[in-house]
Design a protein around this motif. Structure first.
Motif, short mmCIF file in Angstrom:
data_model
loop_
_atom_site.label_atom_id
_atom_site.label_comp_id
_atom_site.label_asym_id
_atom_site.label_seq_id
_atom_site.Cartn_x
_atom_site.Cartn_y
_atom_site.Cartn_z
N GLN A 180 0.70 -1.44 0.15
CA GLN A 180 0.41 0.36 0.41
C GLN A 180 0.86 1.60 -0.16
O GLN A 180 0.83 2.28 -0.56
CB GLN A 180 -1.13 -0.09 0.69
N ASP A 181 2.02 1.21 0.75
CA ASP A 181 2.99 2.31 0.53
C ASP A 181 3.59 2.62 -0.59
O ASP A 181 3.29 3.94 -1.15
CB ASP A 181 4.12 2.28 1.78
N GLU A 184 1.39 3.94 -2.97
CA GLU A 184 0.35 5.42 -2.94
C GLU A 184 2.38 6.49 -3.29
O GLU A 184 1.99 7.74 -3.69
CB GLU A 184 0.89 5.89 -1.26
N GLN A 188 1.52 9.07 -6.22
CA GLN A 188 2.36 10.69 -5.68
C GLN A 188 3.50 10.80 -6.94
O GLN A 188 3.67 12.70 -7.65
CB GLN A 188 3.26 10.83 -4.50
N SER A 219 -7.40 8.71 -6.33
CA SER A 219 -7.80 9.44 -5.36
C SER A 219 -9.21 7.56 -4.70
O SER A 219 -8.78 6.64 -3.66
CB SER A 219 -8.63 10.24 -4.30
N ARG A 222 -6.63 5.09 -4.46
CA ARG A 222 -6.12 5.14 -3.02
C ARG A 222 -7.18 4.19 -2.34
O ARG A 222 -6.92 3.24 -1.57
CB ARG A 222 -5.79 6.49 -2.36
N ASP A 226 -6.26 0.30 -0.09
CA ASP A 226 -6.53 0.54 1.09
C ASP A 226 -7.39 -0.16 1.98
O ASP A 226 -7.49 -0.55 2.89
CB ASP A 226 -7.22 2.34 1.62
#
Length: 338
Positions: A180-181, A184, A188, A219, A222, A226
């Motif tokens: 998940q990181d 992200e 980005q 979004s 994400r 998540d």
């Protein structure tokens, strides 16, 4: 020295000064115009570069040649070259394809498809809409107006990318959080570039599903990632099948290269194997970039999948390496260059 001799010498200098003064004025005028010409060149280059980049960015985002032309004209008009906004004609804006040679230099082919480049010719010649550049002192030295021309090509690698992510039981706990990181960071990085890339999302465990079709709303990606829960077996082939459908599905842009990022931490152990679908991806022109995470992944299989599609295989042993891999993949997906 006698007074009369000094007086004669001073008198002799006056004609020389009178002769040299116009020459000095001519040289001074030429120097001023030369500096003005150099500044006009720099302004024309910057304006033409900006117009080409605006057109390429718009084309990558909208797939519309008309909108790309309008973007180039708008940016050119806002930038001044020798005091005037640059006016571009339709014929000054060409669309085509840029491809690298063996040395990595890009070459533009007008009209070649799928389009991935825009070539803009900015000129201030007598026949251009803005006209030539008038010089300040050209009458002094018999010069003419200045007519600079500059050509700029902006190309882009526009990508519609589908993330195909492993949520099998072996991803439970810290591994899932690490993934998940990494996702992200990937998103980005895409957001920080001029290119506008579409992202789709598929996931798999014992079975697979398309979580989200192609979108520029990161979004939503994400939110889906998540909410992942890790459980079940590892159907890598089914994940790839869904990824293929999503990468070239609704919303796929004709100017965009389809791309899949297929990630796993384990061994394929249920359903049809991914090599069968790798052939399908290759037929559709989809490059599959494969990522293995941790010691338990089948590196050979994932390397073979990438090789069969013209993609690239990458491995990460830990969280930091996984983030680095996804950051590099984002850079691969987002390129706009002059």
């Amino acid at each position: 020295m006698p007074h009369t001799l000094r007086h004669c010498r001073r008198g002799a200098m006056l004609p020389l000064i009178a002769f040299l003064l116009p020459v000095l004025v001519i040289f001074l005028g030429f120097a001023v115009d030369l500096a003005y010409m150099q500044n006009a060149r720099l302004e024309l280059r910057a304006t033409t570069d900006a117009a080409a980049r605006a057109a390429a960015t718009t084309l990558s985002r909208t797939d519309s040649v008309g909108k790309a032309k309008r973007a180039a004209k708008r940016i050119a008009r806002r930038n001044r070259v020798a005091g005037l906004g640059l006016e571009l004609r339709d014929s000054d804006i060409e669309f085509g394809r840029s491809e690298p040679d063996r040395k990595g230099r890009y070459h533009f082919t007008p009209g070649a498809e799928p389009l991935n480049a825009v070539r803009v010719t900015g000129d201030r010649t007598a026949g251009s809409p803005t006209g030539s550049v008038a010089l300040f002192f050209s009458n002094l030295y018999g010069g003419k107006s200045f007519e600079p021309t500059f050509v700029s090509t902006a190309s882009f690698l526009s990508v519609d990318v589908c993330l195909v992510l492993d949520r099998s039981g072996s991803m439970r706990g810290q591994k899932l959080r690490d993934l998940q990181d990494a996702v992200e960071v990937f998103l980005q990085e895409l957001e920080s570039t001029n290119a506008v890339e579409q992202v789709a999302l598929a996931s798999y465990s014992s079975s697979a599903k398309t979580e989200l079709g192609l979108t520029t709303d990161y979004s939503e990606v994400r939110k889906k990632v998540d909410k992942f829960n890790a459980s079940g077996m590892t159907a890598i082939g089914e994940g790839l099948r869904h990824g293929i459908k999503a990468a070239i599905g609704p919303g796929h842009r004709v100017t965009a290269e389809p791309m899949i990022i297929l990630m796993t931490d384990g061994l394929h152990n249920t359903g049809i194997g991914p090599m069968s679908y790798a052939d399908d991806a290759a037929e559709e022109g989809i490059k599959v970039y494969t990522v293995t995470f941790g010691a338990g992944a089948d590196k050979k299989l994932m390397r073979d999948v990438a090789s069969a599609t013209g993609g690239r295989y990458m491995h990460a042993d830990n969280r930091e390496e996984l983030i680095a891999v996804f950051r590099e993949l984002a850079a691969q997906a987002s390129q706009i260059t002059n």
